[in-house]
Design a protein around this motif. Structure first.
Motif, mmCIF file in Angstrom:
data_model
loop_
_atom_site.group_PDB
_atom_site.id
_atom_site.type_symbol
_atom_site.label_atom_id
_atom_site.label_comp_id
_atom_site.label_asym_id
_atom_site.label_seq_id
_atom_site.Cartn_x
_atom_site.Cartn_y
_atom_site.Cartn_z
ATOM 1 N N LEU A 82 0.830 -1.210 0.000
ATOM 2 C CA LEU A 82 0.000 0.000 0.000
ATOM 3 C C LEU A 82 0.866 1.263 0.000
ATOM 4 O O LEU A 82 0.652 2.181 -0.791
ATOM 5 C CB LEU A 82 -0.918 -0.007 1.226
ATOM 6 C CG LEU A 82 -2.017 -1.075 1.242
ATOM 7 C CD1 LEU A 82 -2.723 -1.106 2.588
ATOM 8 C CD2 LEU A 82 -3.011 -0.831 0.123
ATOM 9 N N THR A 83 1.853 1.285 0.864
ATOM 10 C CA THR A 83 2.691 2.487 0.940
ATOM 11 C C THR A 83 3.553 2.637 -0.315
ATOM 12 O O THR A 83 3.794 3.749 -0.783
ATOM 13 C CB THR A 83 3.587 2.442 2.188
ATOM 14 O OG1 THR A 83 4.319 1.221 2.198
ATOM 15 C CG2 THR A 83 2.753 2.529 3.453
ATOM 16 N N ASP A 84 3.985 1.506 -0.877
ATOM 17 C CA ASP A 84 4.765 1.566 -2.117
ATOM 18 C C ASP A 84 3.946 2.188 -3.242
ATOM 19 O O ASP A 84 4.427 3.078 -3.961
ATOM 20 C CB ASP A 84 5.215 0.165 -2.539
ATOM 21 C CG ASP A 84 6.415 -0.308 -1.729
ATOM 22 O OD1 ASP A 84 6.872 0.451 -0.852
ATOM 23 O OD2 ASP A 84 6.881 -1.434 -1.972
ATOM 24 N N GLU A 85 2.731 1.739 -3.383
ATOM 25 C CA GLU A 85 1.897 2.262 -4.463
ATOM 26 C C GLU A 85 1.572 3.733 -4.221
ATOM 27 O O GLU A 85 1.574 4.537 -5.149
ATOM 28 C CB GLU A 85 0.615 1.446 -4.603
ATOM 29 C CG GLU A 85 0.838 0.017 -5.087
ATOM 30 C CD GLU A 85 1.560 -0.064 -6.423
ATOM 31 O OE1 GLU A 85 1.561 0.912 -7.181
ATOM 32 O OE2 GLU A 85 2.152 -1.122 -6.698
ATOM 33 N N ARG A 86 1.340 4.042 -2.963
ATOM 34 C CA ARG A 86 1.095 5.452 -2.648
ATOM 35 C C ARG A 86 2.297 6.299 -3.061
ATOM 36 O O ARG A 86 2.150 7.383 -3.642
ATOM 37 C CB ARG A 86 0.826 5.621 -1.156
ATOM 38 C CG ARG A 86 0.523 7.049 -0.759
ATOM 39 C CD ARG A 86 0.353 7.202 0.724
ATOM 40 N NE ARG A 86 1.520 6.707 1.468
ATOM 41 C CZ ARG A 86 1.715 6.839 2.772
ATOM 42 N NH1 ARG A 86 0.786 7.430 3.492
ATOM 43 N NH2 ARG A 86 2.773 6.359 3.362
ATOM 44 N N ALA A 87 3.474 5.791 -2.795
ATOM 45 C CA ALA A 87 4.690 6.526 -3.154
ATOM 46 C C ALA A 87 4.804 6.698 -4.666
ATOM 47 O O ALA A 87 5.139 7.780 -5.162
ATOM 48 C CB ALA A 87 5.917 5.791 -2.614
ATOM 49 N N ARG A 88 4.481 5.629 -5.406
ATOM 50 C CA ARG A 88 4.565 5.715 -6.869
ATOM 51 C C ARG A 88 3.577 6.739 -7.395
ATOM 52 O O ARG A 88 3.862 7.465 -8.341
ATOM 53 C CB ARG A 88 4.284 4.340 -7.479
ATOM 54 C CG ARG A 88 5.518 3.483 -7.534
ATOM 55 C CD ARG A 88 5.225 2.087 -8.042
ATOM 56 N NE ARG A 88 6.188 1.139 -7.475
ATOM 57 C CZ ARG A 88 5.883 -0.057 -6.986
ATOM 58 N NH1 ARG A 88 4.626 -0.463 -6.969
ATOM 59 N NH2 ARG A 88 6.820 -0.838 -6.508
ATOM 60 N N ILE A 89 2.418 6.764 -6.782
ATOM 61 C CA ILE A 89 1.409 7.731 -7.211
ATOM 62 C C ILE A 89 1.886 9.151 -6.925
ATOM 63 O O ILE A 89 1.714 10.058 -7.745
ATOM 64 C CB ILE A 89 0.066 7.440 -6.513
ATOM 65 C CG1 ILE A 89 -0.511 6.134 -7.051
ATOM 66 C CG2 ILE A 89 -0.908 8.583 -6.721
ATOM 67 C CD1 ILE A 89 -1.771 5.686 -6.351
#
Lengths: 136, 136
Positions: A82-89
Motif C-alpha cells: 500500500l505504501t509503495d503504491e502510494r509513493a509511486r502515485i
DNA sequence: CTAGAACCTCACGTCAACGTGAGGTTCAAG
DNA sequence: CTTGAACCTCACGTTGACGTGAGGTTCTAG
C-alpha cells in the motif's frame, strides 16, 4: 446482478468486467445457465479497481492490494504494498505537476505575446532555460 | 553533438531519439556519412518532450505544441492547445490525488489493524463505503 | 592499420487493457 | 411462441512508445 447492470452502474464496459474476472480482480457466481451473477458490492469494487487503473497501477498490482479490501487483515507485506503504491502515485503527481507548471508558464508567455507581439523576443530564453539553472 | 551523447545527457535511449525524429519532434542534421548531428539545445528539447510524455501526452499532441517553443509565436489555436493540455493534466492530477487519498485511508486502516487486530471489524464499512455517500 | 565502439537502416517484438467481430445460447416481453 | 436484447466463449486486432536483434558502415584510439 447481471454483468450489463454492473457495467452500467460502474461505468465500464462489459468486456472490461470479463477481463477483470480473467485477471482475478472480480469473482462472479454463475447462474445454472452460465450467466455471471454479481453481488451489489461488485459495483463499488469495480469503481475502486478503475480508480487504481486510472492511477497507473497494473492488474497485477491491483490484485496484490484487493485482498485487503476483502479481509481488512493487514500483513506487513500488505502495508508495504500500500505504501509503495502510494509513493509511486506521489511520484506521478509530482511529474504531472511539473508538466502542469511548465505549461502554465508557456501559457503566460503566450498571453504576453498576444498583448504585445513585437516586444516578446526577450522572453525567448525564459522559455528555453527552464529545466536548467539560468546561465550568464 | 552525436546521438549517443544527447541520449546520455537527456536521460533517454538512442532508440527513443530516433523515434522522436521519426515522429517529427526533433530534427537532426546529418554528417556527410549519415550520422545525426544535434545542436546543444536538443538536450533541453528532449527533456521537455519527456516531461510531456510523462504527463500523458501523445507524440501527436506534443508535435502540436513544440512549434511554440521554437517560434514563441502564439496563435489562438496554440493558446487553446496549451490550455487544453493543461486542463487534461489537471484532470489526471485530480484522479491521481483521489487514488492517493484512498490509499492513504487504507493505510490508516492497516495501521489501526496492526495496533489492535481484534477491534477493527467495525471499520469494515469505512473501507467499503468510500465512493458512495454513507447509507442508513 | 586495425579493432572495438558508436552509428546507420529496416523491421519484427512487447505489453497492457481492453475493442471487436464470429458464432452460438438464454432470457424476458408481448 | 417468437423475437430481440442480453449473455456466453474463443480469439484476433488495436495503440503507443519504444526494445531488440540483424546486418552493415563509420569513427577513433592505440
Amino acid at each position: 446482478m447481471r454483468i450489463g447492470k454492473v457495467a452500467e452502474r460502474a461505468g465500464v464496459s462489459v468486456r472490461a468486467l470479463r477481463y477483470y474476472e480473467e485477471q482475478g480482480l472480480v469473482i462472479a457466481d454463475r447462474s445454472p445457465s452460465g450467466h455471471r451473477q454479481y453481488p451489489e458490492s461488485a459495483v463499488e469494487r469495480v469503481k475502486f479497481i478503475q480508480l487504481l487503473y486510472a492511477a497507473g497501477l497494473t492488474s497485477k498490482a491491483i490484485l496484490q492490494i484487493l485482498p485487503f479490501l476483502d479481509t481488512l487483515v493487514a500483513t506487513p507485506q500488505m502495508t508495504r504494498r500500500l505504501t509503495d503504491e502510494r509513493a509511486r502515485i506521489r511520484v506521478r503527481i509530482d511529474a504531472l505537476t511539473k508538466a502542469h507548471d511548465r505549461l502554465e508558464e508557456l501559457i503566460r508567455l503566450a498571453a504576453e505575446y498576444e498583448n504585445s507581439p513585437a516586444t516578446c523576443s526577450a522572453s525567448a530564453d525564459i522559455a528555453a532555460s527552464h529545466t536548467s539553472p539560468p546561465r550568464r
